[in-house]
Design an enzyme around this catalytic site. Sequence first.
Site, PDB file in Angstrom:
ATOM      1  N   ASP A  71       0.863  -1.183   0.000  1.00 55.69           N
ATOM      2  CA  ASP A  71       0.000   0.000   0.000  1.00 55.69           C
ATOM      3  C   ASP A  71       0.899   1.231   0.000  1.00 55.69           C
ATOM      4  O   ASP A  71       2.123   1.110  -0.067  1.00 55.69           O
ATOM      5  CB  ASP A  71      -0.930  -0.010   1.227  1.00 55.69           C
ATOM      6  N   ASP A 112       1.378   4.774   2.352  1.00 53.16           N
ATOM      7  CA  ASP A 112       0.956   5.357   3.629  1.00 53.16           C
ATOM      8  C   ASP A 112       1.369   6.823   3.711  1.00 53.16           C
ATOM      9  O   ASP A 112       2.504   7.169   3.376  1.00 53.16           O
ATOM     10  CB  ASP A 112       1.623   4.601   4.789  1.00 53.16           C
ATOM     11  N   ASP A 152      -3.301   4.356   2.848  1.00 50.40           N
ATOM     12  CA  ASP A 152      -3.630   4.688   4.239  1.00 50.40           C
ATOM     13  C   ASP A 152      -3.281   6.138   4.501  1.00 50.40           C
ATOM     14  O   ASP A 152      -2.176   6.582   4.190  1.00 50.40           O
ATOM     15  CB  ASP A 152      -2.821   3.805   5.218  1.00 50.40           C
TER      16      ASP A 152
HETATM   17  P1  ATP Z   1       4.173  -2.489   3.060  1.00 53.40           P
HETATM   18  O1  ATP Z   1       5.236  -2.046   2.122  1.00 53.40           O
HETATM   19  O2  ATP Z   1       3.843  -3.927   2.912  1.00 53.40           O
HETATM   20  O3  ATP Z   1       2.966  -1.621   3.043  1.00 53.40           O
HETATM   21  P2  ATP Z   1       4.668  -1.253   5.574  1.00 53.40           P
HETATM   22  O4  ATP Z   1       5.816  -1.314   6.498  1.00 53.40           O
HETATM   23  O5  ATP Z   1       4.374   0.068   4.953  1.00 53.40           O
HETATM   24  O6  ATP Z   1       4.861  -2.375   4.501  1.00 53.40           O
HETATM   25  P3  ATP Z   1       1.978  -1.166   6.668  1.00 53.40           P
HETATM   26  O7  ATP Z   1       1.096  -2.309   7.015  1.00 53.40           O
HETATM   27  O8  ATP Z   1       1.511  -0.276   5.583  1.00 53.40           O
HETATM   28  O9  ATP Z   1       3.420  -1.802   6.378  1.00 53.40           O
HETATM   29  O10 ATP Z   1       2.208  -0.364   7.987  1.00 53.40           O
HETATM   30  C1  ATP Z   1       2.972   0.820   8.028  1.00 53.40           C
HETATM   31  C2  ATP Z   1       3.138   1.270   9.450  1.00 53.40           C
HETATM   32  O11 ATP Z   1       1.899   1.637  10.007  1.00 53.40           O
HETATM   33  C3  ATP Z   1       3.715   0.170  10.331  1.00 53.40           C
HETATM   34  O12 ATP Z   1       4.863   0.666  10.923  1.00 53.40           O
HETATM   35  C4  ATP Z   1       2.715  -0.087  11.391  1.00 53.40           C
HETATM   36  O13 ATP Z   1       3.321  -0.110  12.655  1.00 53.40           O
HETATM   37  C5  ATP Z   1       1.762   1.083  11.283  1.00 53.40           C
HETATM   38  N1  ATP Z   1       0.413   0.560  11.438  1.00 53.40           N
HETATM   39  C6  ATP Z   1      -0.216  -0.238  10.563  1.00 53.40           C
HETATM   40  N2  ATP Z   1      -1.442  -0.560  11.017  1.00 53.40           N
HETATM   41  C7  ATP Z   1      -1.574   0.055  12.200  1.00 53.40           C
HETATM   42  C8  ATP Z   1      -2.589   0.126  13.172  1.00 53.40           C
HETATM   43  N3  ATP Z   1      -3.734  -0.531  13.002  1.00 53.40           N
HETATM   44  N4  ATP Z   1      -2.381   0.870  14.264  1.00 53.40           N
HETATM   45  C9  ATP Z   1      -1.227   1.535  14.436  1.00 53.40           C
HETATM   46  N5  ATP Z   1      -0.219   1.504  13.560  1.00 53.40           N
HETATM   47  C10 ATP Z   1      -0.383   0.779  12.463  1.00 53.40           C
HETATM   48 MN    MN Z   2       2.618   0.356   3.827  1.00 47.84          MN
HETATM   49 MN    MN Z   3      -0.508   0.720   5.587  1.00 50.30          MN
END
Ligand code: ATP
Ligand code: MN
Ligand code: MN
Length: 372
Positions: free
Chosen positions: A204, A206, A296
């Site tokens: 995703d 963020d 997100d």
């Molecule tokens: P990817 O490349 O797969 O998206 P990512 O490290 O960006 O990997 P995400 O799942 O998008 O992974 O999460 C990004 C950050 O947001 C993570 O550090 C996580 O701790 C934080 N995060 C995700 N979901 C929540 C949540 N429900 N509450 C608090 N923090 C969250």
């Molecule tokens: Mn992510």
């Molecule tokens: Mn995310």
Amino acid sequence: LQQTEEVEVFSTPSYACQRRTTLDNHNAVLTDALSLLAENAELSGEDGRGVAFRRAAAALKALPLPVTRLTQLGGVPCLGGHSLRVIKDVLESGASPEVEALRRSERFKALKVLTGIFGVGVKTAGRWIGEGILTLRQLRDSGPTLNRAQRAGLRHYDDLNRPVGRAEAAAVAAVVEAAAGSVLPGARVTLIGGFRRGKQTGHDVDFLITHPEEGREAGLMPKLVSWLDSQGFLLYQKTNSNSYLEAAEGPARPASNMDRFERCFSVFKLPEEAGRGGAGAGGEGGPRPWRAVRVDLVVSPVSQFAFALLGWTGSKLFERELRRWAGHEMNMCLSSHALYDHRQSRYLRASSEEEIFAHLGLEYIPPSERNA
Ligand code: ATP
Ligand code: MN
Ligand code: MN
């Protein structure tokens, strides 16, 4: 030809937040095996076992060279008996029978496919498997009731399971910046998550959004979402005004600030420009005009920005380890909103990530080295 071989014995600190973990993983074969076991544990609702395997994998990711012998691992923390057995198998025969069996297991494959649908968690997937639903086709045919998120997830399944590239992330960023700039001039948009850590792809994109004047960010999310929606950029969105409050634990929850911490889980309709992301998108029909992308959005008041930035940059294990370090080693409570010091019975302010690491008695680790 007799040669005494120098074999380096590795040693590394025990918390992932004390280590520098780049994307340059010299032990991917081992960490892939352990990550698969972690994933299976999480998909089976065994979170404790999942964390144990994640910690083991993270310890190996931080090593400067490939491991060739078990005896090199004496100073490496977080390796339990189960992880060591898997490592031994992989080092000796190139693969772990347990991991290979898991890869082939119908239940694991079904759990992966079903939880690969946006909006479907472990519990729902487990229930469907119990009802004999193992594939997307079976799911579509047997038609259990799906909620709004799951319907969007199923509709855009292929797009949402195709990695998002950096160029696509930049294109989403341009849209989010236009939206934020239009509904709140002066708003600041920061790319967080895996892309901030330097990853080339993500599941995703963020973003953290704030405004330099405290309070101006209040009520921003609904305006942002309705701008995006009116411009046709949203295939799905769910805005949550206080979800972090429910998930947080401990006293690091200044109640008055909580209701302003808004976030939005969405699926963007991203126009596909010529020369970008075309491969894999087209198939026989040629390039499509758009693809679905998970996005997100998080809005934070500027006073909490550093905590939100640190908390949403990840990796998930790095975050978990930071909070564990804060609690167990410092008698503090860290969240994405604040840092509370139990010994002094007060919140510790910070306006940068560097200050938070300093409060925690940790050496500063930049985002690109938080890939635990
Ligand atoms: P990817 O490349 O797969 O998206 P990512 O490290 O960006 O990997 P995400 O799942 O998008 O992974 O999460 C990004 C950050 O947001 C993570 O550090 C996580 O701790 C934080 N995060 C995700 N979901 C929540 C949540 N429900 N509450 C608090 N923090 C969250
Ligand atoms: Mn992510
Ligand atoms: Mn995310």
